[in-house]
Design an enzyme around this catalytic site. Structure first.
Site, PDB file in Angstrom:
ATOM      1  N   LYS A 115       0.814  -1.214   0.000  1.00 41.22           N
ATOM      2  CA  LYS A 115       0.000   0.000   0.000  1.00 41.22           C
ATOM      3  C   LYS A 115       0.846   1.262   0.000  1.00 41.22           C
ATOM      4  O   LYS A 115       1.686   1.468   0.885  1.00 41.22           O
ATOM      5  CB  LYS A 115      -0.919  -0.003   1.226  1.00 41.22           C
ATOM      6  CG  LYS A 115      -1.812   1.227   1.366  1.00 41.22           C
ATOM      7  CD  LYS A 115      -2.911   1.264   0.315  1.00 41.22           C
ATOM      8  CE  LYS A 115      -3.675   2.572   0.291  1.00 41.22           C
ATOM      9  NZ  LYS A 115      -4.774   2.660   1.223  1.00 41.22           N
ATOM     10  N   HIS A 140      -3.230   5.010  -2.420  1.00 38.89           N
ATOM     11  CA  HIS A 140      -4.064   6.119  -1.964  1.00 38.89           C
ATOM     12  C   HIS A 140      -3.709   7.264  -2.920  1.00 38.89           C
ATOM     13  O   HIS A 140      -2.653   7.885  -2.797  1.00 38.89           O
ATOM     14  CB  HIS A 140      -3.755   6.489  -0.511  1.00 38.89           C
ATOM     15  CG  HIS A 140      -4.638   7.586  -0.007  1.00 38.89           C
ATOM     16  ND1 HIS A 140      -5.632   7.378   0.917  1.00 38.89           N
ATOM     17  CD2 HIS A 140      -4.704   8.895  -0.336  1.00 38.89           C
ATOM     18  CE1 HIS A 140      -6.276   8.523   1.133  1.00 38.89           C
ATOM     19  NE2 HIS A 140      -5.720   9.449   0.388  1.00 38.89           N
ATOM     20  N   HIS A 167     -10.333   3.598  -3.636  1.00 42.30           N
ATOM     21  CA  HIS A 167     -11.425   4.538  -3.346  1.00 42.30           C
ATOM     22  C   HIS A 167     -11.509   5.702  -4.342  1.00 42.30           C
ATOM     23  O   HIS A 167     -11.274   6.858  -4.002  1.00 42.30           O
ATOM     24  CB  HIS A 167     -11.382   5.075  -1.910  1.00 42.30           C
ATOM     25  CG  HIS A 167     -10.022   5.302  -1.315  1.00 42.30           C
ATOM     26  ND1 HIS A 167      -9.045   6.010  -1.930  1.00 42.30           N
ATOM     27  CD2 HIS A 167      -9.500   4.907  -0.131  1.00 42.30           C
ATOM     28  CE1 HIS A 167      -7.972   6.043  -1.151  1.00 42.30           C
ATOM     29  NE2 HIS A 167      -8.209   5.385  -0.068  1.00 42.30           N
ATOM     30  N   ALA A 214     -10.246  11.654   9.580  1.00 43.55           N
ATOM     31  CA  ALA A 214     -10.842  11.246   8.298  1.00 43.55           C
ATOM     32  C   ALA A 214     -11.092   9.747   8.335  1.00 43.55           C
ATOM     33  O   ALA A 214     -10.218   8.977   8.700  1.00 43.55           O
ATOM     34  CB  ALA A 214      -9.883  11.576   7.169  1.00 43.55           C
TER      35      ALA A 214
HETATM   36  C1  NCD Z   1      -8.558   5.943   6.442  1.00 42.07           C
HETATM   37  C2  NCD Z   1      -8.257   5.631   7.917  1.00 42.07           C
HETATM   38  O1  NCD Z   1      -8.928   6.191   8.794  1.00 42.07           O
HETATM   39  O2  NCD Z   1      -7.395   4.782   8.162  1.00 42.07           O
HETATM   40  N1  NCD Z   1      -9.283   7.173   6.379  1.00 42.07           N
HETATM   41  C3  NCD Z   1     -10.064   7.582   5.342  1.00 42.07           C
HETATM   42  O3  NCD Z   1     -10.524   8.725   5.392  1.00 42.07           O
HETATM   43  N2  NCD Z   1     -10.342   6.825   4.324  1.00 42.07           N
HETATM   44  C4  NCD Z   1      -7.298   5.987   5.683  1.00 42.07           C
HETATM   45  C5  NCD Z   1      -7.478   6.018   4.194  1.00 42.07           C
HETATM   46  O4  NCD Z   1      -7.787   5.013   3.562  1.00 42.07           O
HETATM   47  O5  NCD Z   1      -7.312   7.090   3.614  1.00 42.07           O
HETATM   48 ZN    ZN Z   2      -8.589   3.294   3.386  1.00 40.10          ZN
END
Ligand code: NCD
Ligand code: ZN
Length: 347
Positions: free
Chosen positions: A100, A137, A175, A264
């Site tokens: 990753k 990411h 994502h 987040a």
């Molecule tokens: C994820 C986390 O909290 O680990 N947060 C998110 O906003 N998606 C990390 C990630 O996949 O970016």
């Molecule tokens: Zn994630």
């Protein structure tokens, strides 16, 4: 009109389970639905070695509900100093199913991430050779770049140069949130797939501000415009094998979400398959659901599909639940967008 559907048991190709009490509290939600999941390695101390991955895998299995066959598929957190030799060794014993890439500072627990993609070119070279997928990411961290453009700029500054240099490297664009991202994946002729989350099928950036600023709609990459959501939805229901489900379920305690500097991440595991089914239903694409949730991802990662099935049914009344789980003295709230949920897993 379809009110019930039975599909091959789905897999989750992007999942954050955390560790300790949180792991034990959130795992049952995923284990109930999914056969397997790609487990993200961004723990507070990231998973960077085969030994750490194996220990973490055992901790997951130790708290897995007894009746469940849920299988965690481990990944390696890429850092500036990841060694290509060690990856070779780890790959030989199937310790990792993907590596990753978190650009340093891009998201939760990404401080140890990659500071400059060129630093990991020798590792990417090795991964290309052995066929180990790179999970990305896809956001730049440049503070000068608008937060809503970070995925698009990542394509131009990082992804495209990597694709040019390592055309045989298998890449998972995680994502996907933008039309630019979808278009980019569509343009590629090979070795490029993408995961799509339930929340990015539902949210736009308006949801972040609806009824006042709402940290429970905040994840990275951040939800974007209606046009972007449209492109992501279209890709998901297209039947194109390059797009498959990765929930990005990412639990945080309420106290980390409900503060200035809110974390987040959206904890969507319990409602994930219901909402995905609902979106496919709304788009008259229930016939494409099983490919997206249960077939394409398995194929990409080199697995056969799960041997069991699940059944989802459309309820007359909106699904009711607690919308939160307890984690020790904390609670974690479950993803509850502005759209009532009607589809529920019944078997
Ligand atoms: C994820 C986390 O909290 O680990 N947060 C998110 O906003 N998606 C990390 C990630 O996949 O970016
Ligand atoms: Zn994630």
């Amino acid at each position: 009109m379809n009110t019930e559907i039975t599909i091959i048991r789905p897999d989750d190709w992007h999942l954050h389970l955390r560790d300790g009490e949180m792991l034990a509290a959130v795992l049952p939600s995923s284990a109930k639905i999914y056969g397997r999941a790609i487990i993200m390695p961004n723990l507070v101390t990231p998973i960077t070695t085969a030994e750490q991955a194996e220990e973490y895998r055992k901790r997951i299995i130790a708290v897995r509900p007894e009746e469940s066959h849920f299988e965690p598929l481990m990944t390696c957190y890429l850092t500036d100093s990841t060694s290509a030799d060690e990856l070779h060794t780890a790959f030989a014993v199937q310790a990792f199913h993907a590596v990753k890439l978190f650009p340093a500072g891009a998201t939760t627990n990404s401080d140890n991430g990659v500071t400059d993609i060129k630093k990991v070119y020798p590792v990417l070279e090795a991964m290309q050779e052995i066929g180990l997928p790179l999970s990305v990411h896809g956001e730049v961290v440049d503070p000068e770049v608008d937060v809503f453009d970070r995925e698009a700029v990542f394509i131009e500054r990082v992804l495209e140069p990597v694709r040019k240099r390592f055309p045989e490297l298998k890449i998972v664009f995680e994502h996907l949130t933008s039309k630019d991202g979808v278009d980019y994946v569509l343009e590629q002729d090979k070795n490029m797939v993408a995961t799509i989350t339930p929340h990015h099928l539902l949210l736009t950036r308006n949801d972040l501000f609806k009824g006042g600023m709402n940290p429970y709609m905040y994840c990275l990459p951040v939800a974007k415009t209606f046009e972007d959501r449209e492109a992501v939805r279209k890709a998901a229901v297209s039947g194109d094998e390059r797009f498959f489900l990765g929930t990005d379920s990412a639990p945080h305690p309420a106290r980390a979400k409900e503060k200035a500097g809110a974390a987040a991440g959206i904890f969507n595991a319990p409602t994930s398959i219901g909402y995905v089914t609902q979106v496919f239903d709304e788009l008259n694409a229930l016939d494409k659901l099983e490919g997206f949730t249960s077939i394409y991802g398995a194929r990409f990662y080199g697995f056969s599909t799960n041997g069991s099935t699940i059944t989802l049914a459309k309820q007359e009344e909106a699904v009711e639940m607690d919308w939160q789980i307890k984690v020790g003295a904390d609670i974690v709230k479950i993803f509850k967008p502005d759209t009532p949920l009607f589809w529920d897993m019944v078997d």
